[in-house]
Design a protein around this motif. Structure first.
Motif, mmCIF file in Angstrom:
data_model
loop_
_atom_site.group_PDB
_atom_site.id
_atom_site.type_symbol
_atom_site.label_atom_id
_atom_site.label_comp_id
_atom_site.label_asym_id
_atom_site.label_seq_id
_atom_site.Cartn_x
_atom_site.Cartn_y
_atom_site.Cartn_z
ATOM 1 N N ARG A 135 0.843 -1.192 0.000
ATOM 2 C CA ARG A 135 0.000 0.000 0.000
ATOM 3 C C ARG A 135 0.879 1.243 0.000
ATOM 4 O O ARG A 135 2.073 1.188 0.334
ATOM 5 N N SER A 137 0.930 5.553 0.991
ATOM 6 C CA SER A 137 0.267 6.639 1.712
ATOM 7 C C SER A 137 1.319 7.657 2.136
ATOM 8 O O SER A 137 2.460 7.298 2.455
ATOM 9 N N ASP A 138 0.937 8.909 2.154
ATOM 10 C CA ASP A 138 1.870 9.941 2.624
ATOM 11 C C ASP A 138 2.248 9.722 4.081
ATOM 12 O O ASP A 138 3.324 10.127 4.526
#
Length: 642
Positions: A135, A137-138
């Motif tokens: 995955r 994500s920031d």
């Protein structure tokens, strides 16, 4: 226009010393640090630098970031009230830090000890119940990465090799990603160049910190590629093999990269050509394979413990869900790829090309004491390009011998009136390239063109209005040209040499039966910068093709023809010399596409002009029957800059 998008990630990158880690933690507001490492990592320098900020340690990071390990580390984090994560190690430790950060939103400071590159990405891969999922994500992206080459000093060569190839994989897949863009492309190519150049040196001298520093930069660039664009088949295969079959991460990347590249090559030709150029290889997939062999890296899945009976299942898992990739994914195709990787076959077959960097470095070093810096630069660059060409094309002894014999034949056929080496330069486009670099940097002047092999020093002087054809057959041509400076002011007393072919396409130097020079002359412009004379309409003609250059053209299916043109050389003290040609508009071989154009690549659009058909009286009263042509043109030359 190339359409693309690019998002710059907000992470901070520092190349410095591990002793700076406390400053970086405090910069993030950290007061209680959980120090993450693996049992193989030496975190002593970081531990000392953190001092009283160190609240707890966890040294249980392992490959593929198993969720159960993350849960144990999370328990330690909570028990000690940590407010900042510091990770020292390779990709496994970085993965654990990311897994904790995404669950707690704590800031991260990563100190890499390998070349994995994952430390600068917002990507997290975790393994649970035998399956690895990824995955992005920031919240996963580390706030700070601190690179210290000293932390890589003790990294064993085998680990260094596989880790660096892992970084190269990020760069390779970035170049054929559907999200590719010029920023990431530049980082990817530089990463590939650095790894191809410095990894063999590291294998030869593991203690060379300057070499490790270059590889650390390459790892950072590769990681930025992974952060900037989506990956394809190679990364999917490696995640499948690692997560489902427990194969070692970096070693799997090293084995699989050449095979994944070979699978995608038919659909990513431009990217593969750029990769091959960066590698200094003729072919990108086999070039990577040869690099791995050169540094004693793993080349087969079998050597990593993969069972051949598991390949079909791996292919099924890798193709179970769609993902972006240049070439369509088929179960049979991927299974065939995996079988080749399991056996350790060289993509494309053939023999492994040895690394010749040691030889290139020796030859280049031999010029270090050259007193002329320009000579040193030219020879150094020439040697690097020649060695790269020989290596990339795996040149054989018979091919080298043929090249020597070719040059020898070119030397034997060259005379004062037959310049075979100039001809060779012409048909390879080198003459036109040098011409552009030398003469076409002033946009306000007339475009230049190649000199060609038929210029003769000291042509006979001629008067205005004279006929340089001297009675040779052909369509009469009246030439009325002027020479001005870039402001349009006439340039009087300029010397103008003119030469051309006859109506059959031959120059006088090719016709030994002619008595003296013909269709060539030297004029001087009048007070108004003007010049007028008679000639004949130039014809298309073949360059001399009875020598080695002609044999080369025939062997490659190229024609030997030049577009019809008239040569001019204009010079006067205080002005920049102009060498150019005027081409007959509507004549043959003006097309620049598909190999149909001028064989020496001399045609420029600004130099294609009208040789206008005329009938009736000539400008000077010369009686003419039938058609004649007229050429009117103004040459612009630049004043020399003092």
């Amino acid at each position: 226009m190339r359409n693309f998008g690019y998002s710059a990630r907000p992470g901070r990158v520092v190349f410095g010393q591990a002793s700076q880690v406390r400053d970086e933690v405090e910069r993030l507001g950290g007061r209680r640090v959980l120090l993450l490492s693996s049992r193989s990592a030496d975190a002593g320098a970081v531990r000392s630098a953190l001092g009283p900020l160190l609240a707890a340690e966890f040294d249980g990071a392992v490959m593929h970031t198993p969720v159960e390990v993350t849960e144990r580390a999370l328990q330690v984090l909570k028990e000690h009230g940590a407010d900042c994560l510091v990770a020292v190690g390779g990709g496994s430790v970085t993965g654990l830090s990311k897994a904790l950060a995404v669950r707690t939103d704590l800031p991260q400071v990563i100190l890499p000890t390998t070349y994995a590159g994952s430390e600068v990405t917002p990507v997290l891969g975790e393994t649970e119940h035998g399956r690895k999922t990824t995955r992005s994500s920031d919240a996963i992206l580390p706030e700070t990465v601190l690179y210290d080459v000293e932390l890589t000093r003790s990294l064993p060569v085998p680990v260094s090799v596989t880790s660096a190839v892992n970084a190269m994989a990020h760069a390779v897949e970035a170049l054929y990603s559907p999200e590719s863009n010029p920023v990431v492309d530049g980082m990817a190519l530089e990463a590939i160049r650095k790894i191809a150049r410095f990894l063999p040196r590291l294998a030869d001298d593991p203690s060379a910190l300057d070499v490790r520093a270059e590889l650390l930069e390459a790892a950072w660039l590769g990681g930025m590629c992974l952060a900037g664009v989506g990956m394809g088949l190679h990364h999917k295969l490696c995640h499948t093999l690692g997560g489902s079959f427990d194969l070692p991460h970096a070693e799997t990347h090293t084995v699989m990269l050449p095979h994944a590249m070979a699978y995608n090559a038919p659909a990513a030709g431009q990217a593969m050509a750029r990769i091959a150029d960066a590698l200094g290889a003729a072919d990108a997939p086999s070039g990577v394979f040869d690099l791995v062999v050169r540094v004693d890296g793993p080349t087969s899945l079998r050597s990593l413990g993969m069972a051949e009976s598991d390949l079909a299942r791996a292919a099924e898992l890798a193709t179970a869900s769609p993902y972006p990739n240049p070439r369509e994914l088929t179960r049979d195709g991927i299974e065939e790829l995996l079988h080749g990787a399991w056996r350790g076959e060289r993509p494309g077959g053939g023999r492994t090309v040895p690394d010749l960097g040691w030889l290139t470095d020796q030859v280049v070093a031999s010029f270090d004491r050259a007193p002329d810096a320009r000579v040193r630069q030219l020879l150094t660059d020439l040697v690097r390009h020649l060695h790269s060409y020989v290596t990339r094309n795996d040149v054989t002894q018979p091919e080298w011998q043929y090249a020597i014999e070719f040059l020898t034949r070119a030397g034997h056929i060259t005379t004062d009136t037959r310049q075979e080496f100039v001809l060779l330069s012409d048909v390879l486009g080198v003459s036109s390239a040098v011409d552009v670099l030398t003469n076409s940097r002033t946009p306000d002047t007339t475009a230049s063109a190649v000199l060609g092999p038929f210029y003769v020093e000291g042509p006979p002087a001629a008067e205005h209005g004279s006929d340089i054809a001297q009675g040779l057959p052909g369509t009469p041509l009246w030439v009325d040209v002027s020479v001005t400076d870039t402001h349009g002011e006439p340039v009087p007393d300029a010397t103008v040499d003119v030469w051309q072919s006859n109506e059959d396409g031959f120059y006088d130097v090719q016709l030994p039966d002619l008595d003296g020079p013909v269709l060539r002359a030297r004029f001087t412009t009048d007070a108004g910068g003007r010049l007028r004379f008679w000639s004949i309409l130039p014809s298309e003609y073949p360059i001399p093709d009875d020598g080695p250059v002609g044999q080369m053209l025939a062997a490659t299916g190229r024609h030997p023809w030049r577009a019809p043109h008239l040569h001019f050389m204009i010079f006067k003290p205080g002005y920049t010399q102009l060498i150019t040609q005027l081409f007959v508009r509507g004549g043959p071989y003006l097309d620049t596409e598909g190999g149909r154009g001028d064989t020496v690549f001399g045609v420029k659009e600004d130099l294609v002009v009208d040789f206008a058909p005329q009938h009736g009286p000539a400008p000077d009263g010369r009686p003419l029957d039938g058609e004649w042509r007229r050429l009117d043109f103004t040459f612009k030359i630049a004043r020399e800059i003092p």
